[in-house]
Design a protein around this motif. Structure first.
Motif, PDB file in Angstrom:
ATOM      1  N   TRP A 600      30.468  37.731  55.100  1.00 34.23           N
ATOM      2  CA  TRP A 600      29.891  36.946  54.397  1.00 34.23           C
ATOM      3  C   TRP A 600      30.604  36.675  52.835  1.00 34.23           C
ATOM      4  O   TRP A 600      29.931  36.047  52.244  1.00 34.23           O
ATOM      5  N   TYR A 601      31.687  37.160  52.757  1.00 34.47           N
ATOM      6  CA  TYR A 601      32.483  36.930  51.721  1.00 34.47           C
ATOM      7  C   TYR A 601      33.832  36.280  52.044  1.00 34.47           C
ATOM      8  O   TYR A 601      34.027  35.133  51.551  1.00 34.47           O
ATOM      9  N   MET A 602      34.516  36.914  52.835  1.00 29.24           N
ATOM     10  CA  MET A 602      35.976  36.357  53.301  1.00 29.24           C
ATOM     11  C   MET A 602      35.551  35.210  54.062  1.00 29.24           C
ATOM     12  O   MET A 602      35.053  35.261  55.020  1.00 29.24           O
ATOM     13  N   LYS A 603      36.412  34.191  53.822  1.00 27.92           N
ATOM     14  CA  LYS A 603      36.427  32.837  54.789  1.00 27.92           C
ATOM     15  C   LYS A 603      37.020  33.328  56.289  1.00 27.92           C
ATOM     16  O   LYS A 603      37.710  34.193  56.308  1.00 27.92           O
ATOM     17  N   PRO A 604      36.415  32.533  56.993  1.00 22.43           N
ATOM     18  CA  PRO A 604      36.949  32.895  58.442  1.00 22.43           C
ATOM     19  C   PRO A 604      38.625  32.761  58.683  1.00 22.43           C
ATOM     20  O   PRO A 604      38.996  33.468  59.452  1.00 22.43           O
ATOM     21  N   ASP A 605      39.356  31.904  57.861  1.00 23.51           N
ATOM     22  CA  ASP A 605      40.779  32.038  57.699  1.00 23.51           C
ATOM     23  C   ASP A 605      41.421  33.049  57.026  1.00 23.51           C
ATOM     24  O   ASP A 605      42.672  33.223  57.147  1.00 23.51           O
ATOM     25  N   GLY A 606      40.428  33.874  56.639  1.00 24.86           N
ATOM     26  CA  GLY A 606      41.330  35.137  55.668  1.00 24.86           C
ATOM     27  C   GLY A 606      41.240  35.255  54.197  1.00 24.86           C
ATOM     28  O   GLY A 606      41.363  36.023  53.663  1.00 24.86           O
ATOM     29  N   GLN A 607      40.997  33.966  53.657  1.00 26.38           N
ATOM     30  CA  GLN A 607      40.928  34.039  52.230  1.00 26.38           C
ATOM     31  C   GLN A 607      39.815  35.026  51.470  1.00 26.38           C
ATOM     32  O   GLN A 607      38.639  34.546  51.879  1.00 26.38           O
ATOM     33  N   ILE A 608      40.011  35.534  50.548  1.00 24.81           N
ATOM     34  CA  ILE A 608      39.209  36.323  49.933  1.00 24.81           C
ATOM     35  C   ILE A 608      38.646  35.485  48.700  1.00 24.81           C
ATOM     36  O   ILE A 608      39.808  34.927  47.943  1.00 24.81           O
ATOM     37  N   PRO A 609      37.409  35.424  48.344  1.00 27.67           N
ATOM     38  CA  PRO A 609      37.043  34.426  47.279  1.00 27.67           C
ATOM     39  C   PRO A 609      37.600  34.856  45.721  1.00 27.67           C
ATOM     40  O   PRO A 609      37.591  36.597  45.791  1.00 27.67           O
ATOM     41  N   ALA A 610      37.862  34.199  45.049  1.00 28.65           N
ATOM     42  CA  ALA A 610      38.501  34.760  43.692  1.00 28.65           C
ATOM     43  C   ALA A 610      37.408  34.853  42.721  1.00 28.65           C
ATOM     44  O   ALA A 610      37.095  35.918  42.279  1.00 28.65           O
ATOM     45  N   TYR A 611      36.603  33.681  42.213  1.00 32.54           N
ATOM     46  CA  TYR A 611      35.483  33.956  41.355  1.00 32.54           C
ATOM     47  C   TYR A 611      34.636  32.653  41.444  1.00 32.54           C
ATOM     48  O   TYR A 611      35.036  31.885  42.077  1.00 32.54           O
ATOM     49  N   GLU A 612      33.224  32.668  40.983  1.00 28.32           N
ATOM     50  CA  GLU A 612      32.549  31.747  41.350  1.00 28.32           C
ATOM     51  C   GLU A 612      32.727  30.277  40.729  1.00 28.32           C
ATOM     52  O   GLU A 612      32.432  29.238  41.180  1.00 28.32           O
ATOM     53  N   TRP A 613      33.532  30.314  39.766  1.00 28.07           N
ATOM     54  CA  TRP A 613      33.861  28.881  39.002  1.00 28.07           C
ATOM     55  C   TRP A 613      34.858  28.020  40.312  1.00 28.07           C
ATOM     56  O   TRP A 613      34.871  27.018  40.355  1.00 28.07           O
ATOM     57  N   ASN A 614      35.456  28.721  40.894  1.00 29.61           N
ATOM     58  CA  ASN A 614      36.192  28.329  42.042  1.00 29.61           C
ATOM     59  C   ASN A 614      36.563  29.314  43.166  1.00 29.61           C
ATOM     60  O   ASN A 614      37.908  30.234  42.930  1.00 29.61           O
ATOM     61  N   PHE A 615      35.798  29.467  44.201  1.00 32.55           N
ATOM     62  CA  PHE A 615      36.095  30.627  44.912  1.00 32.55           C
ATOM     63  C   PHE A 615      37.510  30.433  45.827  1.00 32.55           C
ATOM     64  O   PHE A 615      38.246  31.489  46.163  1.00 32.55           O
ATOM     65  N   GLY A 616      38.222  29.348  45.783  1.00 31.23           N
ATOM     66  CA  GLY A 616      39.289  28.893  46.451  1.00 31.23           C
ATOM     67  C   GLY A 616      40.524  29.276  45.364  1.00 31.23           C
ATOM     68  O   GLY A 616      41.819  29.069  45.953  1.00 31.23           O
ATOM     69  N   ASP A 617      40.491  29.770  44.196  1.00 31.91           N
ATOM     70  CA  ASP A 617      41.400  29.971  43.387  1.00 31.91           C
ATOM     71  C   ASP A 617      42.176  31.296  44.037  1.00 31.91           C
ATOM     72  O   ASP A 617      41.557  31.923  44.901  1.00 31.91           O
ATOM     73  N   VAL A 618      43.500  31.418  43.627  1.00 36.53           N
ATOM     74  CA  VAL A 618      44.416  32.276  44.460  1.00 36.53           C
ATOM     75  C   VAL A 618      44.702  33.362  43.454  1.00 36.53           C
ATOM     76  O   VAL A 618      45.253  32.886  42.325  1.00 36.53           O
ATOM     77  N   ASN A 619      44.285  34.648  43.557  1.00 38.04           N
ATOM     78  CA  ASN A 619      44.638  35.598  42.495  1.00 38.04           C
ATOM     79  C   ASN A 619      46.031  36.686  43.439  1.00 38.04           C
ATOM     80  O   ASN A 619      45.971  36.733  44.313  1.00 38.04           O
ATOM     81  N   PRO A 620      46.549  37.269  42.578  1.00 35.60           N
ATOM     82  CA  PRO A 620      47.545  38.283  43.020  1.00 35.60           C
ATOM     83  C   PRO A 620      46.959  39.160  44.391  1.00 35.60           C
ATOM     84  O   PRO A 620      45.738  39.649  44.160  1.00 35.60           O
ATOM     85  N   PRO A 621      47.717  39.173  45.390  1.00 36.25           N
ATOM     86  CA  PRO A 621      47.001  40.041  46.341  1.00 36.25           C
ATOM     87  C   PRO A 621      47.178  41.773  46.264  1.00 36.25           C
ATOM     88  O   PRO A 621      48.078  42.286  46.617  1.00 36.25           O
ATOM     89  N   VAL A 622      46.225  42.106  45.494  1.00 33.74           N
ATOM     90  CA  VAL A 622      46.380  43.707  45.022  1.00 33.74           C
ATOM     91  C   VAL A 622      45.180  44.416  45.893  1.00 33.74           C
ATOM     92  O   VAL A 622      45.022  45.659  45.714  1.00 33.74           O
ATOM     93  N   HIS A 623      44.585  43.907  46.879  1.00 32.95           N
ATOM     94  CA  HIS A 623      43.220  44.634  47.582  1.00 32.95           C
ATOM     95  C   HIS A 623      43.899  45.693  48.442  1.00 32.95           C
ATOM     96  O   HIS A 623      43.287  46.560  48.418  1.00 32.95           O
ATOM     97  N   ALA A 624      45.153  45.326  48.996  1.00 35.66           N
ATOM     98  CA  ALA A 624      45.588  46.604  49.991  1.00 35.66           C
ATOM     99  C   ALA A 624      46.065  47.625  49.044  1.00 35.66           C
ATOM    100  O   ALA A 624      45.785  48.936  49.343  1.00 35.66           O
ATOM    101  N   TRP A 625      46.849  47.373  47.795  1.00 35.81           N
ATOM    102  CA  TRP A 625      47.216  48.593  46.977  1.00 35.81           C
ATOM    103  C   TRP A 625      45.981  49.212  46.529  1.00 35.81           C
ATOM    104  O   TRP A 625      46.137  50.604  46.606  1.00 35.81           O
ATOM    105  N   ALA A 626      44.785  48.804  46.287  1.00 38.81           N
ATOM    106  CA  ALA A 626      43.770  49.307  45.616  1.00 38.81           C
ATOM    107  C   ALA A 626      43.088  50.101  46.882  1.00 38.81           C
ATOM    108  O   ALA A 626      42.655  51.206  46.649  1.00 38.81           O
ATOM    109  N   THR A 627      42.794  49.592  47.782  1.00 42.06           N
ATOM    110  CA  THR A 627      42.363  50.336  49.080  1.00 42.06           C
ATOM    111  C   THR A 627      42.994  51.579  49.336  1.00 42.06           C
ATOM    112  O   THR A 627      42.437  52.720  49.561  1.00 42.06           O
ATOM    113  N   PHE A 628      44.343  51.455  49.643  1.00 38.15           N
ATOM    114  CA  PHE A 628      45.091  52.753  49.762  1.00 38.15           C
ATOM    115  C   PHE A 628      45.046  53.841  48.625  1.00 38.15           C
ATOM    116  O   PHE A 628      44.993  54.985  48.800  1.00 38.15           O
ATOM    117  N   ARG A 629      44.870  53.175  47.466  1.00 42.75           N
ATOM    118  CA  ARG A 629      45.132  54.029  46.377  1.00 42.75           C
ATOM    119  C   ARG A 629      43.702  54.888  46.095  1.00 42.75           C
ATOM    120  O   ARG A 629      43.510  56.087  45.753  1.00 42.75           O
TER     121      ARG A 629
END
Length: 1079
Positions: A600-629
């Motif tokens: 209900w957040y991630m798009k079916p194609d795998g994109q993670i929403p950035a923020y409400e002003w533009n969910f489609g903006d691209v932020n650095p891919p740090v999610h895996a780093w934070a998850t493992f940390r």
């Protein structure tokens, strides 16, 4: 000494038990007693002989519900050696879903007005569509805001503070600031408030708001901000005369929960007159239901509030029935005559009610459907506010719409509630959907005179005879006990001889992060289509923003970057929030990372929403780093391996990684664009738009971020492979993908090769590729050239040996593909310290060259961390002319001097803690491999050489120095402001800004972005014990061995029945080693 006096002494004078002296208060402590009511029905007497009831010590003549032994000591006796603190006990019960300790928390926004969610305009101008001037009169659709507000976790009912000083034209019920159009550097809060404390379960919370006694300068703040250019500082509330002569109120708000009942919430509001003259203050705690009935038909009964004496009863179909008890307050206390209130009357609250419905008449000249509307309390209490509407009714004249100067005059669109206006402001029947307890404290004595309001929110009905409602000593004891348990919790984190100042900074940082949770609701389909009971939105709105995210259905408690300036989640901010949050509440940190990858957040194609002003903006891919940390922090500190969490998020990140490869590597050559990647204005051009030069931008940071992503996915796969060998093949895939990305840092153009690396300059640069055989590097010395250092991991020999399939494939690739595996990266054939293997974009030679630049104080290294742009560009800006327009990057150490990305952030020189954090961790990982073999000059040219972990510690200390008090009593973050640095009612409170000046360290941007600036708490926990005071000489260095301890015992050493030995052992158990090596 009476129990009440003991509590007052400990809370307000910092006295130890039994200390009845009148020594001056400790720095930063409050200085007077809390008044107690003269109408108490039960007196608080010293407790005498004890009896034992179910193993608990109580007094024979103790009031009902009264214990002599604090809860934590009773819990210690019950748990014995398993005791780790009262708050940790609650966290564990919440984690196991035994008690819902987080049901109530600080889940209101600091600003709901002017958000994207409330914007129903045709052009997406959220700032003008729902301005501050509308907020008091217009029902919100998607959330609620308030000062020091709390709600349940689904935000069905809310409690917040409002005030009136007798001068303002409106009640102070929400925080004010200038909009993105009004501020000279974008939106900015113009208030003085601090999140002072919170435990992870919100069993104790503390908030401070400073409220002027003269009229709040709303118009002056707007007008002066609009008049200022981008080349001058922002106009702040302390620049006005609002706080002259100390004519203001310090309003502290505290919340506490019952020791074992999460549904009982105590609130204490304590207001101090800091001015030289008596003053009157109106305190109005507001209690209300969010408007859920004006948008669509509901089969459920409408919520309802009503009065029963001094109790407000709130009934909700799913929450049940709650009672807000509004206790009589003692009269104001004179600090010079604390016994002078014995014969004075208590202050009784006036309970007032209205409906949380839009005042359509006031805003638009229309008709209201109910007689009582949202802004009724303003009309009821402030004569000038109600007079306008009253005169309009009498004359039949429509009151014109009131907005800020920048507000559009066009017809308002979107959610409105067509309600008729009535002659009465509040409901005399004392019922409705919004209520308040109106306390009026007249002539509060000057120079510390005090007024107190006590409230209790509970499902317990009046018939239950709750003793805390009659005995203020018992009431205050609950709050005091929770505060002491918060002390216990935070004292257990620190390691070594950390100074009191750094402990306070750490605690405010973590407390602020826990305060900046918010119930975030956004259902995109409903938002875009409009609501059945409202006029349809303008058709143009469907094409303004986020039309490609119809699946978005958010209704969660999320960590916000800043609940005023950024009251919405931002994906890459969230990743950094979770690192310090994992230290205090790993369950909440994991939830944040998990939910953003859910369907209900991630798009079916795998994109993670950035923020409400533009969910489609691209932020650095740090999610895996934070998850493992976060996974490793929980394992280290609590001995738990949450493999289901790690595997669940990893599976979703496989989709996200594929999205990056398919969408951001358009040429298929493993060179990634990505756009601005969260670094806003760092480039010569706007990297989110087509280049004015034509051609394609090959981003050094975009490619490095993907290499970093690869290595973190590899690390997770290897961890999972320990338990499931299927993941060995996935680990091999990410290993080889990393090598291909590393190889792409030098790419082919026809028969020629072009590198993103410049060996002469010792930096990575972006490159514009115009056509085959024609490209150019953009020699901007910025963070873009440092980010390749992030792509670094060290493989332990034991890990490699446990995954034989991966090991075999890795060795085959190294042996058979040397043309790829031997360039643009460290030599994987050569084992390092402890037979470790290194995977990194930068080999030893490049690493040393980059660090020579990074540690040069004339380039990147400042007294407060690593700058985002080299200081060399101050005298040597770089740019180029395109079609008669000059595009240039110069060193701007402070606020942005351009309007790119709204102009409210700047990456051309300031210090940002998030990117510094990753640089520090990279240096620690390089040290794991190289050990003392690599020594670099730090600072460059100083003649002092350090190994890489010492360099990392030096940067940590410089970051800590932004916040720490120096030998002159100043904090760099305060920018030399004498009031903030030296006033005893300001100096101990710290703001955690969004970013910091590249030369002097003063705070810039959002002033309460405890989000990623809260990372300073992690630095203090890791190296605060060795941190010197700012502006003092360095002491001789020693290797920080605590970084690399093999193991740290975090369990209690208690034995037998000796309570003191057990308690002391628990206190000695600190955070321990949280370095990459130990994790």
């Amino acid at each position: 000494m009476s129990s009440t006096k003991r509590i007052q002494g400990k809370l307000f004078r910092g006295e130890a038990d039994g200390d009845t002296g009148s020594d001056p208060a400790k720095p930063g402590s409050l200085t007077i007693d809390i008044p107690t009511s003269t109408l108490q029905t039960k007196s608080v007497q010293p407790l005498k002989a004890l009896k034992v009831t179910e193993g608990v010590e109580v007094a024979n003549d103790a009031p009902e519900g009264r214990y002599t032994v604090p809860y934590r000591d009773r819990l210690l006796r019950r748990l014995g050696s398993e005791y780790r603190g009262a708050e940790r006990y609650r966290l564990e019960a919440d984690r196991k879903k035994e008690v819902h300790w987080k049901k109530w928390g600080p889940y209101l926004s600091d600003r709901q007005w002017a958000t994207v969610r409330e914007d129903y305009s045709h052009n997406g101008d959220a700032w003008n569509h729902f301005p501050h001037e509308h907020a008091r009169s217009r029902a919100y659709r998607w959330g609620e805001d308030g000062i020091a507000g709390v709600s349940d976790n689904h935000q069905r009912v809310c409690l917040g503070l409002s005030l009136w000083n007798g001068e303002d034209r409106i009640l102070k019920e929400r925080l004010f600031g200038v909009t993105g159009h009004q501020g000279n550097h974008g939106e900015d809060a113009k208030e003085l408030y601090w999140y002072l404390d919170s435990t992870p379960t919100h069993s104790y919370m503390k908030f401070l708001y400073k409220y002027p006694q003269k009229a709040y300068p709303y118009e002056d703040l707007v007008n002066e901000s609009q008049a200022r250019g981008r080349d001058v500082p922002e106009f702040e509330i302390l620049d006005t005369d609002a706080f002259d002569d100390n004519r203001y109120w310090d309003v502290f708000v505290e919340y506490a929960k019952d020791e074992e009942d999460a549904s009982n919430v105590y609130a204490r509001i304590t207001a101090y007159n800091r001015g030289p003259d008596p003053a009157t203050l109106h305190i109005l705690p507001q209690f209300w239901f969010p408007n859920t009935w004006s948008w669509s038909e509901s089969k459920q009964p409408a919520p309802q509030m009503s009065a029963n004496g001094n109790c407000i009863i709130a009934k909700h179909h799913s929450l049940g029935t709650y009672h807000l008890y509004c206790l009589p307050s003692p009269p104001p206390l004179d600090p010079n005559n604390p016994n002078g209130i014995d014969d004075a009357d208590s202050v009784e609250p006036e309970l007032i009610f209205t409906e949380n419905n839009t005042n359509f008449y006031r805003l638009y000249g229309g008709l209201n459907q109910t007689r009582h509307v949202k802004d009724a309390f303003h009309d009821h209490i402030i004569p000038s506010h109600g007079r306008d509407c009253d005169e309009g009714v009498k004359t039949g004249i429509h009151i014109r719409r009131r907005t800020h100067d920048n507000s559009s005059d066009e017809e308002e669109q979107g959610p409105r509630t067509p309600f008729p206006y009535g002659p009465t402001f509040v409901n005399p029947a004392q019922k409705g959907t919004k209520s308040a307890a109106h306390y009026t404290f007249k002539d509060v004595p000057p120079n510390g005179g005090c007024a107190v309001v006590r409230l209790k929110l509970t499902p317990t009905p009046p018939s239950a005879n709750d003793p805390t409602l009659d005995d203020e000593g018992l009431f205050d004891e609950v709050i005091e006990d929770r505060r002491e348990e918060a002390d216990e919790f935070y004292n257990s984190l620190t390691m070594g001889a950390v100074t009191d100042d750094l402990k306070q900074i750490m605690r405010q940082a973590l407390g602020g992060m826990l305060w900046t949770k918010q119930h975030y609701q956004f259902i995109q389909k409903q938002w875009l289509s409009g609501d059945p009971l409202q006029p349809p939105p303008p058709p143009e709105r469907k094409h303004v923003r986020n039309k490609d995210w119809p699946h978005m259905h958010a209704a969660d408690i999320l960590s916000m970057p800043d609940k005023w300036e950024y009251p919405f989640f931002a994906a890459w901010d969230t990743a950094f929030h979770c690192i310090p949050l994992a230290v205090v509440d790993p369950a909440f940190a994991k939830k944040q990372l998990d939910v953003l990858t859910r369907e209900w957040y991630m798009k079916p194609d795998g994109q993670i929403p950035a923020y409400e002003w533009n969910f489609g903006d691209v932020n650095p891919p740090v999610h895996a780093w934070a998850t493992f940390r976060v996974f490793k922090i929980e394992r280290k500190l609590h001995g738990r391996e949450d493999l289901p969490f790690l595997e669940r998020v990893f599976q979703k990140l496989l989709l996200n990684f594929t999205w990056w490869v398919n969408r951001k590597d358009t040429s298929g050559q493993n060179v990634f664009e990505g756009g601005f990647l969260g670094l806003d204005n760092i480039g010569v051009f706007n990297r989110s738009e087509p280049l004015p030069t034509g051609g394609k931008l090959r981003q050094a940071d975009g490619t490095a971020w993907m290499a970093f992503y690869c290595l973190n996915m590899l690390s997770i796969a290897l961890e999972l492979a320990k338990h499931n060998p299927v993941y060995e093949d996935i680990a091999s895939k990410f290993f080889e993908h990393f090598i291909f990305i590393a190889d792409a840092m030098t790419y082919k153009i026809g028969e020629d090769e072009q590198s993103l690396w410049n060996d002469e300059d010792g930096m990575y640069y972006d490159v514009i590729q115009f056509s085959p055989g024609h490209s150019m590097q953009l020699p901007v010395r910025s963070l873009v050239g440092l980010i390749p250092l992030y792509a670094t991991i060290v493989l332990e020999p034991a890990t490699i040996n446990r995954v034989p399939g991966f090991k075999k494939r890795m060795e085959w690739f190294i042996d058979n593909r040397p043309e790829v595996s031997a360039r643009n990266m460290a030599n994987m054939r050569v084992p390092g310290k402890g037979e470790r293997r290194l995977l990194a974009l930068a080999d030893k030679d490049r690493l040393v060259k980059i660090l020579e630049n990074m540690l040069d104080e004339d380039e990147f290294l400042s007294e407060h961390g690593i700058r985002s742009l080299s200081k060399k560009h101050k005298d040597q800006p770089w740019g180029m002319d395109v079609d008669g327009n000059r595009h240039e990057v110069g060193y701007w150490p402070g606020d942005s001097m351009s309007g790119m990305f709204g102009g409210n952030s700047n990456w051309r020189g300031p210090i940002w803690l998030a990117v510094n954090f990753l640089l520090i961790e990279s240096l620690q990982r390089f040290y794991q491999y190289y050990g003392d073999e690599v020594q670099v000059e730090c600072p460059t040219g100083s003649g002092e050489y350090m190994n890489l972990v010492e360099v990392a510690e030096e940067i940590q200390h410089r970051i800590i120095h932004i916040f720490g008090r120096d030998v002159d009593g100043r904090r760099s973050t305060n920018g030399g402001n004498n009031v903030l640095d030296h006033d005893p009612h300001f100096r101990d409170y710290v703001w955690f800004y969004e970013f910091f000046h590249g030369d002097d360290g003063r705070g810039l941007g959002a002033s309460h972005q405890t989000g990623w600036s809260g990372l300073v708490a992690y630095h203090i926990l890791q190296s605060g014990a060795t941190c010197r005071l700012p502006k003092t000489p360095k002491t001789p260095r020693s290797l920080a061995r605590h970084y690399f301890d093999e193991s740290v015992d975090t369990m209690s050493a208690a034995e037998g029945d000796d309570l003191l030995s057990a308690f002391s052992a628990m206190e000695r158990n600190t955070l321990g080693d949280i370095s990459p090596d130990a994790l």
